[in-house]
Design an enzyme around this catalytic site. Structure first.
Site, mmCIF file in Angstrom:
data_model
loop_
_atom_site.group_PDB
_atom_site.id
_atom_site.type_symbol
_atom_site.label_atom_id
_atom_site.label_comp_id
_atom_site.label_asym_id
_atom_site.label_seq_id
_atom_site.Cartn_x
_atom_site.Cartn_y
_atom_site.Cartn_z
ATOM 1 N N ASP A 170 0.783 -1.229 0.000
ATOM 2 C CA ASP A 170 0.000 0.000 0.000
ATOM 3 C C ASP A 170 0.821 1.288 0.000
ATOM 4 O OD1 ASP A 170 -1.751 -2.075 0.411
ATOM 5 O OD2 ASP A 170 -2.791 -1.162 2.094
ATOM 6 N N GLU A 396 1.725 -9.952 11.485
ATOM 7 C CA GLU A 396 1.501 -9.436 10.137
ATOM 8 C C GLU A 396 2.842 -9.236 9.428
ATOM 9 O OE1 GLU A 396 -1.243 -5.908 8.110
ATOM 10 O OE2 GLU A 396 -0.885 -5.924 10.274
#
Length: 431
Positions: A170, A396
């Protein structure tokens, strides 16, 4: 991976199961994400091939009539837990969107055919009983045709992403200059429920989110039609297109299994690899991303630009191996490859895609090294992936040199790819 660790990884996937699909993480990511589900299915096949197939079936249920597989399929009961949600996209008002579920209008990298083939390989008899390949193949053909016909905005045979979210990486430094041209003043009120589950220092800034929302509004307000002539963000991302090429190889395997002609898929994979070669940047011995609006290639070394190693007959493979194993990525004591050039002055090893190491990227890098004959380095990377995942409750992402966990915990693709890395010990991309 010890049996207890396999059990812990499996427990993450089972606890994140939402009835038809697996949530990436129950708090931070409460919906179904496209490329997450494909990575999750790759590992989930070692637990239950049937459930792995259901994971992908649920994703295909959100396919648009133009063939796109959407970035997100929303759970309407969790709309306030993630922003932008279904009330932002209002996909049911856009021609061609599915009528049974609410989705985003954007897409994500096309690793889906690859996942379908690997799930089939895990239990061919179960796959045949469910007609899994014969049902998935036409949907995958439509998805790839959408990419080929609607998203070649540069005209060079590569897919253009229209938003940083579509790249999967992102807030990569690759997008900085282009995003600086984008207003950070969307009409929509930018809410940040993500900050309830992760530290602000590990997430994109409010200004970045303002630009993300502005782009998403622009795309939505043009009915997600991909023909907005003045659209300000178009990028040929090397990672997205590499996964496109690998999935064409998977489509060739699926076609052969179904008695169809695999040759067009092999040809298309080769075409993508040749087009990818135009993104190579000699000054960083790595692939860059082309800004289609300006025509210039962003010469920043990121993990996106290393992973064309996975594409068939890719140019400059030796240079990519050298760069991956050198000081920009693994050569300075990194446990897993950072997402961004370790020698860059703006590296941040804890901030999302601006430096930390991600487990899906480490898994892809290990596969790439193994497929290129660098088996010792590949095995060391795969083993470290598993060790750090298990030791840190499947985070993550992690600090590349410290292994410090960041982001949310009990992250589904981390657990899934730890299982995949442990169970599938070969280096064949197609499993």
């Amino acid at each position: 991976m010890p049996p207890s660790a396999e059990g812990r990884a499996t427990a993450v996937l089972l606890s994140n199961w939402a009835g038809t699909h697996t949530l990436p993480a129950t708090g931070l990511y409460p919906h179904q994400w496209s490329w997450d589900s494909a990575f999750i299915a790759m590992g989930l096949r070692h637990v239950s091939p049937r459930r792995a197939g259901q994971e992908l079936d649920a994703l295909f249920a959100g396919q648009w009539s133009d063939g796109r597989l959407p970035q997100i399929i929303f759970d309407p009961h969790r709309d306030k837990d993630y922003s932008p949600g279904s009330q932002f996209w209002q996909s049911s008002t856009i021609p061609g969107a599915p009528g049974t579920v609410e989705t985003a209008g954007l897409v994500q990298p096309p690793n889906h055919a690859w996942a379908v083939w690997m799930v089939h390989r895990a239990d061919p008899e179960e796959s045949a009983r469910r007609d899994f390949l014969s049902r998935a193949y036409p949907q995958l053909l439509a998805w790839h045709e959408y990419l080929r016909t609607r998203r070649d905005r540069g005209g060079l045979g590569l897919v253009s992403v229209v938003h940083p979210w579509e790249s999967g990486t992102d807030n990569s430094p690759l997008w900085d200059e282009a995003l600086a041209r984008v207003p950070d003043t969307p009409r929509h009120v930018v809410e940040r429920p993500d900050l309830q589950h992760a530290c602000a220092s590990e997430r994109p800034s409010d200004r970045e989110y303002g630009r993300y929302f502005w782009l998403a509004e622009r795309y939505r307000d043009h009915a997600c039609d991909d023909v907005d002539a003045g659209y300000p963000f178009l990028f040929e991302d090397p990672l997205f297109n590499t996964l496109y090429a690998v999935s064409e190889l998977a489509l060739a395997a699926i076609a052969r299994q179904l008695g169809a002609d695999p040759a067009p898929h092999h040809s298309r994979a080769a075409e993508i690899s040749r087009a990818l070669a135009t993104l190579y940047c000699p000054e960083i011995e790595c692939y860059g991303a082309r800004d289609v609006v300006t025509g210039e290639i962003v010469a920043k070394a990121t993990i996106n630009g290393i992973l064309p190693l996975l594409a068939p007959d890719i140019a400059h493979a030796d240079e990519l191996v050298s760069t991956l194993c050198g000081p920009r990525f693994l050569g300075d004591g990194a446990l897993l490859p950072p997402s961004y050039d370790a020698t860059a002055p703006d590296l941040d090893p804890s901030l999302y895609w601006r430096g930390p190491a991600w487990f899906n990227m480490a898994w892809l890098a290990a596969l790439a090294l193994g497929a290129r004959g660098e088996k010792q380095a590949a095995e060391a990377l795969r083993s470290m992936l598993v060790r750090l995942a298990v030791a840190n409750d499947f985070p993550e992402y992690v600090g590349p040199w410290s292994g410090t966990p960041h982001g949310t915990r009990r992250f589904s693709w981390t657990a899934a790819l730890a299982l995949e890395a442990q169970a599938n010990t070969g280096w064949d991309l197609l499993g």
